[in-house]
Design a protein around this motif. Sequence first.
Motif, PDB file in Angstrom:
ATOM      1  N   PRO A  58       0.812  -1.220   0.000  1.00 52.05           N
ATOM      2  CA  PRO A  58       0.000   0.000   0.000  1.00 52.05           C
ATOM      3  C   PRO A  58       0.843   1.266   0.000  1.00 52.05           C
ATOM      4  CG  PRO A  58      -0.479  -1.367   1.942  1.00 52.05           C
ATOM      5  CD  PRO A  58       0.608  -2.044   1.178  1.00 52.05           C
ATOM      6  N   GLU A  59       2.145   1.146   0.236  1.00 53.05           N
ATOM      7  CA  GLU A  59       2.996   2.332   0.322  1.00 53.05           C
ATOM      8  C   GLU A  59       3.334   2.934  -1.031  1.00 53.05           C
ATOM      9  OE1 GLU A  59       4.006  -0.581   2.164  1.00 53.05           O
ATOM     10  OE2 GLU A  59       2.839   0.266   3.792  1.00 53.05           O
ATOM     11  N   GLY A  60       2.978   2.302  -2.126  1.00 56.85           N
ATOM     12  CA  GLY A  60       3.245   2.978  -3.373  1.00 56.85           C
ATOM     13  C   GLY A  60       3.558   2.135  -4.583  1.00 56.85           C
ATOM     14  N   ASP A  61       3.658   0.809  -4.471  1.00 56.16           N
ATOM     15  CA  ASP A  61       3.876   0.020  -5.672  1.00 56.16           C
ATOM     16  C   ASP A  61       2.686   0.203  -6.606  1.00 56.16           C
ATOM     17  OD1 ASP A  61       6.192  -0.907  -4.602  1.00 56.16           O
ATOM     18  OD2 ASP A  61       5.416  -2.875  -4.043  1.00 56.16           O
ATOM     19  N   ALA A  62       2.968   0.337  -7.888  1.00 53.57           N
ATOM     20  CA  ALA A  62       1.897   0.546  -8.866  1.00 53.57           C
ATOM     21  C   ALA A  62       1.138  -0.760  -9.087  1.00 53.57           C
ATOM     22  CB  ALA A  62       2.479   1.040 -10.180  1.00 53.57           C
ATOM     23  N   PRO A  63      -0.191  -0.700  -9.097  1.00 51.67           N
ATOM     24  CA  PRO A  63      -0.964  -1.916  -9.364  1.00 51.67           C
ATOM     25  C   PRO A  63      -0.875  -2.293 -10.840  1.00 51.67           C
ATOM     26  CG  PRO A  63      -2.424  -0.035  -9.123  1.00 51.67           C
ATOM     27  CD  PRO A  63      -1.034   0.453  -8.821  1.00 51.67           C
ATOM     28  N   ALA A  86      -7.558  -7.852  -1.448  1.00 48.18           N
ATOM     29  CA  ALA A  86      -6.291  -7.160  -1.692  1.00 48.18           C
ATOM     30  C   ALA A  86      -6.103  -6.860  -3.173  1.00 48.18           C
ATOM     31  CB  ALA A  86      -5.127  -7.995  -1.172  1.00 48.18           C
ATOM     32  N   LEU A  87      -6.463  -7.802  -4.037  1.00 43.41           N
ATOM     33  CA  LEU A  87      -6.369  -7.550  -5.478  1.00 43.41           C
ATOM     34  C   LEU A  87      -7.320  -6.432  -5.884  1.00 43.41           C
ATOM     35  CD1 LEU A  87      -6.178 -11.193  -6.800  1.00 43.41           C
ATOM     36  CD2 LEU A  87      -4.399  -9.451  -7.039  1.00 43.41           C
ATOM     37  N   ARG A  88      -8.513  -6.455  -5.359  1.00 44.86           N
ATOM     38  CA  ARG A  88      -9.517  -5.443  -5.670  1.00 44.86           C
ATOM     39  C   ARG A  88      -9.079  -4.063  -5.188  1.00 44.86           C
ATOM     40  NH1 ARG A  88     -14.134  -6.039  -1.759  1.00 44.86           N
ATOM     41  NH2 ARG A  88     -12.555  -4.981  -0.544  1.00 44.86           N
ATOM     42  N   ASP A  89      -8.552  -3.986  -3.969  1.00 42.00           N
ATOM     43  CA  ASP A  89      -8.260  -2.697  -3.358  1.00 42.00           C
ATOM     44  C   ASP A  89      -6.946  -2.082  -3.803  1.00 42.00           C
ATOM     45  OD1 ASP A  89     -10.609  -3.035  -2.023  1.00 42.00           O
ATOM     46  OD2 ASP A  89      -9.686  -3.583  -0.111  1.00 42.00           O
ATOM     47  N   ARG A  90      -5.899  -2.892  -3.950  1.00 42.20           N
ATOM     48  CA  ARG A  90      -4.594  -2.295  -4.233  1.00 42.20           C
ATOM     49  C   ARG A  90      -3.751  -3.048  -5.239  1.00 42.20           C
ATOM     50  NH1 ARG A  90      -1.091  -5.338  -0.775  1.00 42.20           N
ATOM     51  NH2 ARG A  90      -2.275  -6.210   0.949  1.00 42.20           N
ATOM     52  N   GLY A  91      -4.176  -4.221  -5.659  1.00 42.53           N
ATOM     53  CA  GLY A  91      -3.336  -5.029  -6.531  1.00 42.53           C
ATOM     54  C   GLY A  91      -3.544  -4.814  -8.014  1.00 42.53           C
ATOM     55  N   ALA A  92      -4.751  -4.380  -8.413  1.00 41.31           N
ATOM     56  CA  ALA A  92      -5.047  -4.278  -9.834  1.00 41.31           C
ATOM     57  C   ALA A  92      -6.106  -3.214 -10.093  1.00 41.31           C
ATOM     58  CB  ALA A  92      -5.544  -5.624 -10.365  1.00 41.31           C
ATOM     59  N   ARG A  93      -6.005  -2.588 -11.235  1.00 40.04           N
ATOM     60  CA  ARG A  93      -7.037  -1.617 -11.616  1.00 40.04           C
ATOM     61  C   ARG A  93      -8.312  -2.321 -12.051  1.00 40.04           C
ATOM     62  NH1 ARG A  93      -2.347   1.056 -13.711  1.00 40.04           N
ATOM     63  NH2 ARG A  93      -1.935   2.832 -12.357  1.00 40.04           N
ATOM     64  N   GLN A  94      -8.149  -3.515 -12.608  1.00 36.05           N
ATOM     65  CA  GLN A  94      -9.302  -4.321 -13.002  1.00 36.05           C
ATOM     66  C   GLN A  94      -9.030  -5.754 -12.563  1.00 36.05           C
ATOM     67  OE1 GLN A  94     -10.094  -4.480 -17.220  1.00 36.05           O
ATOM     68  NE2 GLN A  94     -12.199  -5.128 -16.895  1.00 36.05           N
ATOM     69  N   LEU A  95     -10.010  -6.356 -11.920  1.00 36.14           N
ATOM     70  CA  LEU A  95      -9.886  -7.724 -11.412  1.00 36.14           C
ATOM     71  C   LEU A  95     -10.931  -8.590 -12.081  1.00 36.14           C
ATOM     72  CD1 LEU A  95      -8.938  -9.906  -9.355  1.00 36.14           C
ATOM     73  CD2 LEU A  95     -10.577  -8.917  -7.744  1.00 36.14           C
ATOM     74  N   MET A  96     -10.498  -9.715 -12.631  1.00 36.74           N
ATOM     75  CA  MET A  96     -11.399 -10.706 -13.204  1.00 36.74           C
ATOM     76  C   MET A  96     -11.174 -12.006 -12.440  1.00 36.74           C
ATOM     77  SD  MET A  96     -12.774  -8.937 -15.623  1.00 36.74           S
ATOM     78  CE  MET A  96     -13.505  -9.872 -16.905  1.00 36.74           C
ATOM     79  N   LEU A 131     -17.650 -15.897 -14.486  1.00 34.51           N
ATOM     80  CA  LEU A 131     -16.613 -14.870 -14.555  1.00 34.51           C
ATOM     81  C   LEU A 131     -17.148 -13.625 -13.870  1.00 34.51           C
ATOM     82  CD1 LEU A 131     -13.811 -14.121 -15.767  1.00 34.51           C
ATOM     83  CD2 LEU A 131     -15.063 -13.180 -17.707  1.00 34.51           C
ATOM     84  N   TYR A 132     -16.395 -13.142 -12.891  1.00 32.97           N
ATOM     85  CA  TYR A 132     -16.766 -11.948 -12.136  1.00 32.97           C
ATOM     86  C   TYR A 132     -15.732 -10.871 -12.373  1.00 32.97           C
ATOM     87  CZ  TYR A 132     -20.179 -14.765  -9.664  1.00 32.97           C
ATOM     88  OH  TYR A 132     -21.251 -15.556  -9.358  1.00 32.97           O
ATOM     89  N   GLU A 133     -16.182  -9.628 -12.299  1.00 32.57           N
ATOM     90  CA  GLU A 133     -15.298  -8.511 -12.581  1.00 32.57           C
ATOM     91  C   GLU A 133     -15.440  -7.417 -11.530  1.00 32.57           C
ATOM     92  OE1 GLU A 133     -14.768  -4.823 -15.652  1.00 32.57           O
ATOM     93  OE2 GLU A 133     -16.717  -5.663 -15.176  1.00 32.57           O
ATOM     94  N   PHE A 134     -14.323  -6.747 -11.269  1.00 37.52           N
ATOM     95  CA  PHE A 134     -14.332  -5.519 -10.495  1.00 37.52           C
ATOM     96  C   PHE A 134     -13.401  -4.544 -11.194  1.00 37.52           C
ATOM     97  CE2 PHE A 134     -12.725  -2.454  -7.508  1.00 37.52           C
ATOM     98  CZ  PHE A 134     -13.862  -2.057  -6.847  1.00 37.52           C
ATOM     99  N   ALA A 135     -13.934  -3.401 -11.558  1.00 38.20           N
ATOM    100  CA  ALA A 135     -13.140  -2.311 -12.123  1.00 38.20           C
ATOM    101  C   ALA A 135     -13.617  -1.035 -11.452  1.00 38.20           C
ATOM    102  CB  ALA A 135     -13.299  -2.225 -13.633  1.00 38.20           C
ATOM    103  N   ILE A 136     -12.719  -0.339 -10.808  1.00 41.84           N
ATOM    104  CA  ILE A 136     -13.116   0.848 -10.060  1.00 41.84           C
ATOM    105  C   ILE A 136     -13.732   1.901 -10.985  1.00 41.84           C
ATOM    106  CG2 ILE A 136     -10.884   2.018 -10.140  1.00 41.84           C
ATOM    107  CD1 ILE A 136     -13.318   1.903  -7.147  1.00 41.84           C
TER     108      ILE A 136
END
Length: 162
Positions: A58-63, A86-96, A131-136
Amino acid sequence: MNPDSPLCEALRSQLCDPPPARLLCIGDGALRLANACGLTAPSRALSPAQAASALPSPEGDAPVELALLCGLTELQRAQAGPLIAALRDRGARQLMVLVDAPAGHWAHDDMIAYGLTRRFREARDGRLRALYEFAIATYKTTPDWLNANNWANPQLWDKYRW
């Protein structure tokens, strides 16, 4: 996996534009699914067990632009839940997330609880494939009432003393 399968078409239709520049594949089937669907982004493949420790901090690595998660059945629910979050919140811009499990193992309500939206569903021989998706960017649409014209009831400004 057939590139013209309904699952590949559902995955391709949900990808953000432009296509992802970096791809994180988690689980045995994720890299195969990405290749079958024509995702050519540089990818990193991890097992579900390795993924939790390899996520950006969470300190700054780019997802990454896209995380593709398969193999939830390899993890206990107590491990899978924090990984999805964790993938949804900080690991990826889009999660499938591909759920390919015996019916009842992962319910639709379980995925909705993590904020995921179902984009594809297929049931065959007692197994559920979804298949489920999350994209902020598309998670919540802005309601009509949420705009500058409706704040503080401007139609009542000269009618009542507040």
